[in-house]
Design an enzyme around this catalytic site. Structure first.
Site, PDB file in Angstrom:
ATOM      1  N   GLY A 269       0.826  -1.204   0.000  1.00  0.00           N
ATOM      2  CA  GLY A 269       0.000   0.000   0.000  1.00  0.00           C
ATOM      3  C   GLY A 269       0.857   1.249   0.000  1.00  0.00           C
ATOM      4  O   GLY A 269       1.981   1.255   0.502  1.00  0.00           O
ATOM      5  N   ARG A 270       0.313   2.291  -0.590  1.00  0.00           N
ATOM      6  CA  ARG A 270       1.024   3.563  -0.631  1.00  0.00           C
ATOM      7  C   ARG A 270       0.004   4.682  -0.450  1.00  0.00           C
ATOM      8  O   ARG A 270      -0.983   4.748  -1.180  1.00  0.00           O
ATOM      9  CB  ARG A 270       1.760   3.724  -1.953  1.00  0.00           C
ATOM     10  CG  ARG A 270       2.647   4.968  -2.036  1.00  0.00           C
ATOM     11  CD  ARG A 270       3.135   5.192  -3.466  1.00  0.00           C
ATOM     12  NE  ARG A 270       3.914   4.078  -3.944  1.00  0.00           N
ATOM     13  CZ  ARG A 270       5.232   3.966  -3.795  1.00  0.00           C
ATOM     14  NH1 ARG A 270       5.884   4.913  -3.138  1.00  0.00           N
ATOM     15  NH2 ARG A 270       5.882   2.927  -4.277  1.00  0.00           N
ATOM     16  N   GLY A 271       0.244   5.531   0.541  1.00  0.00           N
ATOM     17  CA  GLY A 271      -0.634   6.661   0.794  1.00  0.00           C
ATOM     18  C   GLY A 271       0.093   7.975   0.578  1.00  0.00           C
ATOM     19  O   GLY A 271       1.223   8.015   0.078  1.00  0.00           O
TER      20      GLY A 271
ATOM     21  N   ALA B   1       2.808   7.792   3.654  1.00  0.00           N
ATOM     22  CA  ALA B   1       3.582   6.607   4.047  1.00  0.00           C
ATOM     23  C   ALA B   1       3.371   5.467   3.065  1.00  0.00           C
ATOM     24  O   ALA B   1       2.414   5.451   2.276  1.00  0.00           O
ATOM     25  CB  ALA B   1       3.190   6.156   5.455  1.00  0.00           C
ATOM     26  N   GLU B   2       4.284   4.505   3.132  1.00  0.00           N
ATOM     27  CA  GLU B   2       4.175   3.251   2.398  1.00  0.00           C
ATOM     28  C   GLU B   2       3.979   2.124   3.403  1.00  0.00           C
ATOM     29  O   GLU B   2       4.436   2.215   4.543  1.00  0.00           O
ATOM     30  CB  GLU B   2       5.439   2.981   1.584  1.00  0.00           C
ATOM     31  CG  GLU B   2       5.755   4.043   0.552  1.00  0.00           C
ATOM     32  CD  GLU B   2       7.140   3.875  -0.049  1.00  0.00           C
ATOM     33  OE1 GLU B   2       7.356   4.380  -1.165  1.00  0.00           O
ATOM     34  OE2 GLU B   2       8.004   3.266   0.628  1.00  0.00           O
ATOM     35  N   VAL B   3       3.301   1.062   2.985  1.00  0.00           N
ATOM     36  CA  VAL B   3       3.086  -0.086   3.858  1.00  0.00           C
ATOM     37  C   VAL B   3       3.635  -1.329   3.166  1.00  0.00           C
ATOM     38  O   VAL B   3       3.302  -1.598   1.999  1.00  0.00           O
ATOM     39  CB  VAL B   3       1.593  -0.288   4.193  1.00  0.00           C
ATOM     40  CG1 VAL B   3       1.412  -1.500   5.105  1.00  0.00           C
ATOM     41  CG2 VAL B   3       1.021   0.961   4.860  1.00  0.00           C
TER      42      VAL B   3
ATOM     43  N   ASP C 169     -11.129  10.021  12.072  1.00  0.00           N
ATOM     44  CA  ASP C 169     -11.074   9.799  10.621  1.00  0.00           C
ATOM     45  C   ASP C 169     -11.650   8.418  10.285  1.00  0.00           C
ATOM     46  O   ASP C 169     -11.098   7.677   9.483  1.00  0.00           O
ATOM     47  CB  ASP C 169      -9.643   9.921  10.122  1.00  0.00           C
ATOM     48  CG  ASP C 169      -9.567  10.080   8.597  1.00  0.00           C
ATOM     49  OD1 ASP C 169     -10.569  10.510   8.003  1.00  0.00           O
ATOM     50  OD2 ASP C 169      -8.512   9.778   8.013  1.00  0.00           O
TER      51      ASP C 169
END
Length: 378
Positions: free
Chosen positions: A132-134, A137-139, A242
């Site tokens: 995942g990439r937001g 941050a990256e996961v 959130d």
């Protein structure tokens, strides 16, 4: 990968055992000993057999030789050692372990190359694929020294260098490390690597609620579990701020897990910046958060009301042409009309989406109790 390497070594040993030279020469010049051992011979007079054998060499001028895995030969006056060459079948049979060994080594290399190109380890964790990439941050799927699979969240370089994001990231780690509930993602450790903050979390092998919305018949059970987790967080002094489908992970058994406490407000922590009061997701943001009036547990209940509306009606209650118009809709627009059946659901959503938090249910526990008295949506 270790299994493939061990298998490659076993194949190498088997190759050494089965190895055959391309040619098998005899050891001396006599006509009988020029024939390789184990070959099937056929003489001009029709006699056949396997070598070595006393076939009466006197007057022998021609012999036909055959041997498994080798090309057949007919030789005349064999005064020199006869060489039988490997046939294509012989190459396959005698060198198959070598080919298998190369395949095992190639497989092991591919497994190793699944790791990100320049990233191998962060702190004590070994990184595997990016999952995942937001925006901040990256996961990665990662593994600790004991072989436990975790989700490793690693701030982008540009985010890690921002004091506000760094402070929010540390606060998320500290808040989640204090919360121990099956409905809230667990944080194991956090630290800094190459100037970027990281956090290891419980690995949830499932999709988000946004990616996999549950059907109407499963909505009630999902909400009951969410309310239990929210009640625990609120009782611990933590407001998520959130809550939305993309921040709710689903376990393999369908149970929801609340994640991403990056905007969480805790009674134990001061506000990071004044601008934080306007951070969040417009489509799920309560009016008091939009106006910067502070948040409490009832703010999460407003987001929960938006979530119920979305699961039930397959659309959002407030959605404008852009983010500003969406926020204004939260502040001024009435809640869209909802079906009267099943009874009690419309009234609950109307109260959860009240503009004034004082008119909403007082706690997640109250919402949970009311949900238990309702008939399922489907």
């Amino acid at each position: 990968m270790k299994f493939l390497l061990v298998l490659a070594l076993l194949c190498l040993a088997l190759e050494g055992y089965l190895w055959r030279p391309e040619a098998e020469p005899a050891s001396n010049q006599s006509i009988l000993s020029t024939i390789p051992a184990g070959a099937t011979y056929r003489l001009p007079d029709g006699r056949t057999g396997k070598t070595p054998a006393d076939i009466g060499a006197a007057g022998l001028r021609e012999i036909h030789l055959e041997k498994f895995g080798y090309q057949s030969e007919t030789v005349s006056k064999p005064t020199q050692p006869v060489e039988l060459r490997l046939s294509p079948l012989g190459w396959v049979v005698f060198h198959a372990p070598l080919a298998l060994m190369l395949l095992c080594l190639a497989g092991a290399y591919r497994l190793r190359s699944r790791e990100p190109g320049e990233v191998r380890r962060v702190g004590p964790y070994r990184l595997f694929e990016l999952v995942g990439r937001g925006a901040t941050a990256e996961v990665y799927r990662a593994q600790d020294g004991q072989g436990r699979t975790v989700a490793l969240k690693w701030l982008h370089e540009q985010s890690g260098g921002t004091q506000e994001f760094a402070a929010r990231f540390r606060r998320e780690a500290e808040i989640c490390s204090r919360l121990h509930h099956p409905g809230i993602v667990r944080v194991f450790a956090w630290g800094e690597h190459e100037g970027r903050l990281w956090m290891s979390q419980e690995w949830i092998d499932g999709a988000t609620l946004e990616q996999n919305p549950v059907g109407a018949s499963a909505v009630q059970d999902l909400l009951l579990n969410l309310c239990e987790a929210l009640q625990y967080a609120h009782a611990s002094g933590v407001t998520h701020r959130d809550l939305k489908p993309s921040n709710i992970l689903l376990r393999s058994n369908g149970k929801p897990v609340i994640a991403d406490f990056g905007l969480a407000r805790s009674a134990h922590y001061d506000t990071i910046t004044k601008t934080e009061t306007t951070l969040g997701t417009p489509t799920y943001m309560p009016p008091e958060q939009i106006l910067g009036q502070g948040s409490d547990g009832r703010s999460d209940l407003y987001s929960l009301g938006c979530l119920i509306f979305w699961l039930w009606q397959k659309r959002l209650p407030f959605l404008g042409a852009d983010a500003i118009k969406t926020l204004l809709a939260h502040l001024h627009d009435p809640v869209p009309e909802l079906p009267s059946e099943p009874g009690g659901w419309a009234e609950l959503v109307q109260q959860l989406l009240a503009k004034d938090r004082e008119q909403r249910p007082a706690s997640a526990q109250e919402v949970l109790t009311r949900l238990q008295s309702l008939a399922p949506l489907g």
